[in-house]
Write a protein that holds these residues in place. Sequence first.
Motif, PDB file in Angstrom:
ATOM      1  N   SER A 200      43.329  46.934  40.599  1.00 13.93           N
ATOM      2  CA  SER A 200      41.876  46.963  40.497  1.00 13.93           C
ATOM      3  C   SER A 200      41.399  48.408  40.533  1.00 13.93           C
ATOM      4  O   SER A 200      42.195  49.351  40.538  1.00 13.93           O
ATOM      5  CB  SER A 200      41.249  46.151  41.644  1.00 13.93           C
ATOM      6  OG  SER A 200      39.899  45.870  41.391  1.00 13.93           O
TER       7      SER A 200
ATOM      8  N   CYS B  74      38.137  39.295  42.488  1.00 14.20           N
ATOM      9  CA  CYS B  74      37.419  39.101  41.228  1.00 14.20           C
ATOM     10  C   CYS B  74      36.381  40.209  41.084  1.00 14.20           C
ATOM     11  O   CYS B  74      35.582  40.432  42.001  1.00 14.20           O
ATOM     12  CB  CYS B  74      36.738  37.741  41.200  1.00 14.20           C
ATOM     13  SG  CYS B  74      35.939  37.368  39.621  1.00 14.20           S
ATOM     14  N   VAL B  75      36.431  40.909  39.984  1.00 15.76           N
ATOM     15  CA  VAL B  75      35.449  41.948  39.674  1.00 15.76           C
ATOM     16  C   VAL B  75      34.770  41.570  38.364  1.00 15.76           C
ATOM     17  O   VAL B  75      35.434  41.347  37.353  1.00 15.76           O
ATOM     18  CB  VAL B  75      36.105  43.335  39.519  1.00 15.76           C
ATOM     19  CG1 VAL B  75      35.047  44.398  39.214  1.00 15.76           C
ATOM     20  CG2 VAL B  75      36.897  43.713  40.768  1.00 15.76           C
ATOM     21  N   ILE B  76      33.453  41.476  38.390  1.00 19.01           N
ATOM     22  CA  ILE B  76      32.684  41.124  37.193  1.00 19.01           C
ATOM     23  C   ILE B  76      31.589  42.164  37.019  1.00 19.01           C
ATOM     24  O   ILE B  76      30.860  42.478  37.974  1.00 19.01           O
ATOM     25  CB  ILE B  76      32.051  39.728  37.304  1.00 19.01           C
ATOM     26  CG1 ILE B  76      33.098  38.677  37.693  1.00 19.01           C
ATOM     27  CG2 ILE B  76      31.408  39.329  35.969  1.00 19.01           C
ATOM     28  CD1 ILE B  76      32.515  37.306  37.972  1.00 19.01           C
TER      29      ILE B  76
ATOM     30  N   THR C   6      35.611  42.168  33.102  1.00 22.55           N
ATOM     31  CA  THR C   6      36.318  41.876  34.346  1.00 22.55           C
ATOM     32  C   THR C   6      37.597  42.687  34.363  1.00 22.55           C
ATOM     33  O   THR C   6      37.912  43.432  33.422  1.00 22.55           O
ATOM     34  CB  THR C   6      36.632  40.376  34.467  1.00 22.55           C
ATOM     35  OG1 THR C   6      37.117  40.096  35.780  1.00 22.55           O
ATOM     36  CG2 THR C   6      37.668  39.937  33.440  1.00 22.55           C
TER      37      THR C   6
ATOM     38  N   LEU D 274      34.744  39.374  29.129  1.00 19.81           N
ATOM     39  CA  LEU D 274      34.573  37.947  29.388  1.00 19.81           C
ATOM     40  C   LEU D 274      33.623  37.294  28.393  1.00 19.81           C
ATOM     41  O   LEU D 274      33.755  36.132  28.048  1.00 19.81           O
ATOM     42  CB  LEU D 274      34.041  37.728  30.803  1.00 19.81           C
ATOM     43  CG  LEU D 274      35.019  37.900  31.961  1.00 19.81           C
ATOM     44  CD1 LEU D 274      34.277  37.821  33.286  1.00 19.81           C
ATOM     45  CD2 LEU D 274      36.100  36.826  31.909  1.00 19.81           C
TER      46      LEU D 274
ATOM     47  N   GLU E 100      29.729  33.488  35.111  1.00 19.95           N
ATOM     48  CA  GLU E 100      31.123  33.892  35.271  1.00 19.95           C
ATOM     49  C   GLU E 100      31.518  33.925  36.741  1.00 19.95           C
ATOM     50  O   GLU E 100      32.649  33.585  37.101  1.00 19.95           O
ATOM     51  CB  GLU E 100      31.369  35.259  34.618  1.00 19.95           C
ATOM     52  CG  GLU E 100      31.287  35.257  33.099  1.00 19.95           C
ATOM     53  CD  GLU E 100      32.378  34.434  32.443  1.00 19.95           C
ATOM     54  OE1 GLU E 100      33.374  34.098  33.106  1.00 19.95           O
ATOM     55  OE2 GLU E 100      32.234  34.112  31.250  1.00 19.95           O
TER      56      GLU E 100
ATOM     57  N   ALA F 206      34.437  31.549  38.495  1.00 21.72           N
ATOM     58  CA  ALA F 206      35.563  32.085  39.269  1.00 21.72           C
ATOM     59  C   ALA F 206      35.757  31.348  40.582  1.00 21.72           C
ATOM     60  O   ALA F 206      36.730  31.587  41.295  1.00 21.72           O
ATOM     61  CB  ALA F 206      35.343  33.572  39.527  1.00 21.72           C
TER      62      ALA F 206
ATOM     63  N   ALA G 193      27.692  45.482  38.901  1.00 17.75           N
ATOM     64  CA  ALA G 193      28.964  44.806  39.105  1.00 17.75           C
ATOM     65  C   ALA G 193      29.000  44.138  40.470  1.00 17.75           C
ATOM     66  O   ALA G 193      28.256  44.497  41.388  1.00 17.75           O
ATOM     67  CB  ALA G 193      30.117  45.800  38.987  1.00 17.75           C
TER      68      ALA G 193
ATOM     69  N   ALA H 112      32.101  42.493  43.226  1.00 16.90           N
ATOM     70  CA  ALA H 112      33.499  42.262  43.555  1.00 16.90           C
ATOM     71  C   ALA H 112      33.590  41.378  44.774  1.00 16.90           C
ATOM     72  O   ALA H 112      32.847  41.581  45.743  1.00 16.90           O
ATOM     73  CB  ALA H 112      34.235  43.576  43.797  1.00 16.90           C
TER      74      ALA H 112
END
Length: 285
Positions: A117, A154-156, A189, A198, A214, A218, A278, A280
């Motif tokens: 990450s 999870c990073v979006i 992501t 995504l 999203e 997740a 963002a 996370a």
Amino acid sequence: MAVRIITDSGSDCLQGDHARLDVLPLSIGFGTTVYQADVDLSRERFYELLIEGEDFPTTGQVNPYAFSQAIARAQEAGEDVVIIALSSKLSGTYQSACSAAAEASDATEVHVVDSKSVTLGQNILVQYALRLVDEGKSAAQIAAAVEAAVDRICVIGLLDTLEYLKRGGRISAAAGAVGELLSIKPVITLADGEVAVLGKARGSKNGRNLLYREMEAAGGVDFSMPFMLGYSGLSDKLLRKYIADSSSVWRGHVTEDELPVTLVGATIGTHVGPGAIALAFFKQA
């Protein structure tokens, strides 16, 4: 034995965040001038240079010597070491850490973890490691727990512009031009340590809706673990709008004023540009 956590500035952690944390800076170059991230180049000044300057920035990894020095300082203090490095698929920093660890004295333990990450995702892994330090866990226990948690991260992110991906060569000039013309807002992501798209939305409102969808897809946020929101640029206005629009996500877990928010640093800011937002979090186990 006491444990020292070492990370790099790709995590957007800051030196001084925790007594047991060392943050080693990546280098940021604008033309012939090279800075050390968060040392002699603040995040605010970085975005000023990014927006106003003619030179597109370059980033440089943390070298093995810097890791060796940090490990030696910890070992002299009688501390075991856990290094949490930014994704090995995005930088050579992880390999630098491995090289330094292999050559380190065996006076204390040294463990290296590939976060897979960067920025907020790496940051919350570091926060998790520090929580385990505070709980008195050993270095081996911390490294194992962090490695086991990597795939739960999870990073979006939602980008405001494709301009900086285009300037950095991450997308073609033609794709960037079409995206700007249509006001395309890509949602990105990190998948297996690499940046992936995504989805794409027309306009900021649709982009925020896609970001929300999203996140739900997740599996939602595990609020028992660290999580973080971030923004790039010189204003958090877009992030505040997203927070307000997504109030149902936080309700019952944390108040809006208590949400952990940070300004995304130069390592990822170089590629996403200003106006990105963002989130996370750890997925539900």
